[in-house]
Design a protein around this motif. Sequence first.
Motif, PDB file in Angstrom:
ATOM      1  N   GLU A 183      12.817  24.098  28.779  1.00 11.25           N
ATOM      2  CA  GLU A 183      11.801  23.131  29.185  1.00 11.25           C
ATOM      3  C   GLU A 183      12.468  21.778  29.399  1.00 11.25           C
ATOM      4  OE1 GLU A 183       7.708  21.008  27.520  1.00 11.25           O
ATOM      5  OE2 GLU A 183       8.705  22.563  26.336  1.00 11.25           O
ATOM      6  N   VAL A 184      12.216  21.195  30.551  1.00 11.06           N
ATOM      7  CA  VAL A 184      12.683  19.836  30.823  1.00 11.06           C
ATOM      8  C   VAL A 184      11.508  18.899  30.565  1.00 11.06           C
ATOM      9  CG1 VAL A 184      13.575  18.233  32.546  1.00 11.06           C
ATOM     10  CG2 VAL A 184      14.382  20.602  32.502  1.00 11.06           C
ATOM     11  N   ARG A 185      11.714  17.993  29.651  1.00 15.27           N
ATOM     12  CA  ARG A 185      10.624  17.115  29.233  1.00 15.27           C
ATOM     13  C   ARG A 185      11.090  15.667  29.248  1.00 15.27           C
ATOM     14  NH1 ARG A 185       8.426  18.251  23.343  1.00 15.27           N
ATOM     15  NH2 ARG A 185       8.104  20.313  24.293  1.00 15.27           N
ATOM     16  N   GLU A 186      10.170  14.772  29.543  1.00 12.11           N
ATOM     17  CA  GLU A 186      10.489  13.345  29.473  1.00 12.11           C
ATOM     18  C   GLU A 186      10.077  12.828  28.105  1.00 12.11           C
ATOM     19  OE1 GLU A 186       8.644   9.876  31.912  1.00 12.11           O
ATOM     20  OE2 GLU A 186      10.418  10.543  33.034  1.00 12.11           O
ATOM     21  N   VAL A 187      11.005  12.124  27.469  1.00 10.66           N
ATOM     22  CA  VAL A 187      10.731  11.578  26.142  1.00 10.66           C
ATOM     23  C   VAL A 187      10.970  10.077  26.150  1.00 10.66           C
ATOM     24  CG1 VAL A 187      11.299  13.715  24.942  1.00 10.66           C
ATOM     25  CG2 VAL A 187      13.098  12.041  25.376  1.00 10.66           C
ATOM     26  N   GLU A 188      10.245   9.392  25.296  1.00 16.74           N
ATOM     27  CA  GLU A 188      10.412   7.941  25.167  1.00 16.74           C
ATOM     28  C   GLU A 188      10.957   7.623  23.787  1.00 16.74           C
ATOM     29  OE1 GLU A 188       7.463   4.151  24.866  1.00 16.74           O
ATOM     30  OE2 GLU A 188       7.487   5.172  26.821  1.00 16.74           O
ATOM     31  N   THR A 189      11.965   6.765  23.759  1.00 11.05           N
ATOM     32  CA  THR A 189      12.564   6.328  22.503  1.00 11.05           C
ATOM     33  C   THR A 189      12.284   4.852  22.307  1.00 11.05           C
ATOM     34  OG1 THR A 189      14.349   7.937  22.790  1.00 11.05           O
ATOM     35  CG2 THR A 189      14.675   6.232  21.140  1.00 11.05           C
ATOM     36  N   ALA A 190      11.708   4.506  21.165  1.00  9.31           N
ATOM     37  CA  ALA A 190      11.384   3.109  20.875  1.00  9.31           C
ATOM     38  C   ALA A 190      12.656   2.276  20.775  1.00  9.31           C
ATOM     39  CB  ALA A 190      10.590   3.023  19.573  1.00  9.31           C
ATOM     40  N   PRO A 191      12.572   1.001  21.117  1.00  8.38           N
ATOM     41  CA  PRO A 191      13.781   0.166  21.112  1.00  8.38           C
ATOM     42  C   PRO A 191      14.227  -0.218  19.706  1.00  8.38           C
ATOM     43  CG  PRO A 191      11.859  -1.178  21.612  1.00  8.38           C
ATOM     44  CD  PRO A 191      11.372   0.254  21.552  1.00  8.38           C
ATOM     45  N   ALA A 192      15.471  -0.625  19.624  1.00  5.80           N
ATOM     46  CA  ALA A 192      15.999  -1.142  18.362  1.00  5.80           C
ATOM     47  C   ALA A 192      15.222  -2.382  17.962  1.00  5.80           C
ATOM     48  CB  ALA A 192      17.478  -1.471  18.523  1.00  5.80           C
ATOM     49  N   GLU A 193      15.030  -2.524  16.668  1.00  4.87           N
ATOM     50  CA  GLU A 193      14.331  -3.700  16.167  1.00  4.87           C
ATOM     51  C   GLU A 193      14.980  -4.138  14.863  1.00  4.87           C
ATOM     52  OE1 GLU A 193      10.339  -2.377  15.787  1.00  4.87           O
ATOM     53  OE2 GLU A 193      10.754  -1.006  14.120  1.00  4.87           O
ATOM     54  N   GLY A 194      14.682  -5.354  14.467  1.00  2.59           N
ATOM     55  CA  GLY A 194      15.264  -5.862  13.225  1.00  2.59           C
ATOM     56  C   GLY A 194      16.779  -5.837  13.268  1.00  2.59           C
ATOM     57  N   ASP A 195      17.369  -5.235  12.239  1.00  2.46           N
ATOM     58  CA  ASP A 195      18.831  -5.191  12.165  1.00  2.46           C
ATOM     59  C   ASP A 195      19.373  -3.811  12.532  1.00  2.46           C
ATOM     60  OD1 ASP A 195      17.990  -3.790   9.960  1.00  2.46           O
ATOM     61  OD2 ASP A 195      19.293  -4.808   8.521  1.00  2.46           O
ATOM     62  N   ASP A 196      18.655  -3.070  13.385  1.00  3.40           N
ATOM     63  CA  ASP A 196      19.110  -1.729  13.779  1.00  3.40           C
ATOM     64  C   ASP A 196      20.512  -1.741  14.371  1.00  3.40           C
ATOM     65  OD1 ASP A 196      16.873  -0.385  12.929  1.00  3.40           O
ATOM     66  OD2 ASP A 196      15.911  -0.302  14.896  1.00  3.40           O
ATOM     67  N   VAL A 197      20.791  -2.717  15.237  1.00  2.03           N
ATOM     68  CA  VAL A 197      22.103  -2.772  15.874  1.00  2.03           C
ATOM     69  C   VAL A 197      23.179  -3.048  14.833  1.00  2.03           C
ATOM     70  CG1 VAL A 197      23.564  -4.018  17.510  1.00  2.03           C
ATOM     71  CG2 VAL A 197      21.205  -3.465  18.125  1.00  2.03           C
ATOM     72  N   GLU A 198      22.938  -4.026  13.983  1.00  6.93           N
ATOM     73  CA  GLU A 198      23.935  -4.386  12.976  1.00  6.93           C
ATOM     74  C   GLU A 198      24.188  -3.227  12.011  1.00  6.93           C
ATOM     75  OE1 GLU A 198      21.357  -6.191  13.851  1.00  6.93           O
ATOM     76  OE2 GLU A 198      22.258  -7.982  14.752  1.00  6.93           O
ATOM     77  N   GLN A 199      23.111  -2.530  11.627  1.00  9.44           N
ATOM     78  CA  GLN A 199      23.270  -1.390  10.724  1.00  9.44           C
ATOM     79  C   GLN A 199      24.095  -0.281  11.372  1.00  9.44           C
ATOM     80  OE1 GLN A 199      21.238  -0.125   7.724  1.00  9.44           O
ATOM     81  NE2 GLN A 199      20.484  -2.146   7.165  1.00  9.44           N
ATOM     82  N   THR A 200      23.811   0.000  12.642  1.00  4.73           N
ATOM     83  CA  THR A 200      24.536   1.071  13.337  1.00  4.73           C
ATOM     84  C   THR A 200      26.006   0.703  13.516  1.00  4.73           C
ATOM     85  OG1 THR A 200      22.505   1.698  14.476  1.00  4.73           O
ATOM     86  CG2 THR A 200      24.565   2.516  15.404  1.00  4.73           C
ATOM     87  N   VAL A 201      26.267  -0.550  13.847  1.00  2.00           N
ATOM     88  CA  VAL A 201      27.653  -1.008  13.979  1.00  2.00           C
ATOM     89  C   VAL A 201      28.372  -0.907  12.639  1.00  2.00           C
ATOM     90  CG1 VAL A 201      29.115  -3.028  14.413  1.00  2.00           C
ATOM     91  CG2 VAL A 201      27.238  -2.494  15.975  1.00  2.00           C
ATOM     92  N   ALA A 202      27.678  -1.215  11.554  1.00  2.08           N
ATOM     93  CA  ALA A 202      28.303  -1.141  10.231  1.00  2.08           C
ATOM     94  C   ALA A 202      28.707   0.283   9.872  1.00  2.08           C
ATOM     95  CB  ALA A 202      27.347  -1.693   9.175  1.00  2.08           C
TER      96      ALA A 202
END
Length: 404
Positions: A183-202
């Motif tokens: 099945e090919v489906r379209e999905v939506e992913t919510a954007p990064a918020e708060g310190d998501d970027v900093e946490q992922t980089v860490a």
Amino acid sequence: MSERVLTPRNRGFLFLDSHPTGCAKAVTDMWQACPDPAEEPEGPGPVALIIGSSAGYGLAATLAGLKRAGIRGVMVSFEKAPTERRTATAGWYRTAATAGIARAAGRDLVFLNGDAFSDAVKDEVADLVERRFGGRLDYLIYSVAAPRRTDPDTGATYSSVLKPVGGASRTRTLLFDDRGAPEVREVETAPAEGDDVEQTVAVMGGADWERWIGHLAARDLLADGFATAALSYIGSPLTAAIYRQGTIGAAKADLEATARTLDERLAKTVGGRAVTSVNGAAVTQSSTAIPGIALYTGLLRGVLGDGLVPPVRQLAALWDQLTGAAPLVLDDEGRIRLDRWELSEDVQAAVAGRWDAATSDTIAALADLAWFRAEVRRLYGFSVPGVDYTAPVTTDVPWPEHTP
């Protein structure tokens, strides 16, 4: 010893058990697929540390290092042992098989199971290099994908997330229903918020790689000419919103910035160097968790067929460049590029055309679904050619032992 017949049980692309014999055979197949060197490595071999050695590109780095460069040294991964209810993780069984290959090749590899982010594991590795391997490390390959990291200095625990940056992302993804229908489906992913970027980089950036180098340097364990490479990925414009332009992409950018910092430092201290190695697409336990990657990889295989370069052949090329068996070729950002076969204009144009045309009705004609599904199952030791899955198998396989 526990013996039973194992059948695959999964939730999406995640399997609950792993097949020991299938995992071992998959490692043997990878070993055989790695090209032989022009000349057999002589002598005891260079001392290498591979962090993340049990899966994906880290496993490929281990096998290719054995065959192409004759490495010895320490391999680090974090795997779960078998229990009464569950098999061990696939990486546990792959490590046991890799240890057997190393012994047959006459190479001294030590396999440690532990949290590579911890200073305790760093100390254990440093002690091994000092006592067992002459006190000098020639190479370090860093291949870590993890959901969390605890900072040894502060005790803070960071969590990585797969999110776009700057706004929600809609992408197409490939799923299989309970009957195995695609099945090919379209999905939506919510954007990064708060310190998501900093946490992922860490978690996924260069902090731990840099800490490893600093830890080993403080013990005076880096050999003259020491070289280190962190494995990375850029990927297609089709997946850029969720990957290279998302939180994980920010971590990869930090990894590349760390490489430049380490390269300058190592050049001054030991005449060494640090690089990132940008690898091509592959089906791995990490990549299948990323929205859109399953669809993209299946379509890429549909375009390239056997022209899709497997990880062990890519890592053979990396070892050749690191050891000087082949010229070291860097892009303008100082990265080794092992993904040019994937990102060529004609390949990407062909994949993009199939991406636009892909629906649940058309996907079977556009992507190599049989290959993709088999690759996912092989990550857990299933669908490996030559394995009798009707036979009982011993699941209580020991971790490779080593003398202190």
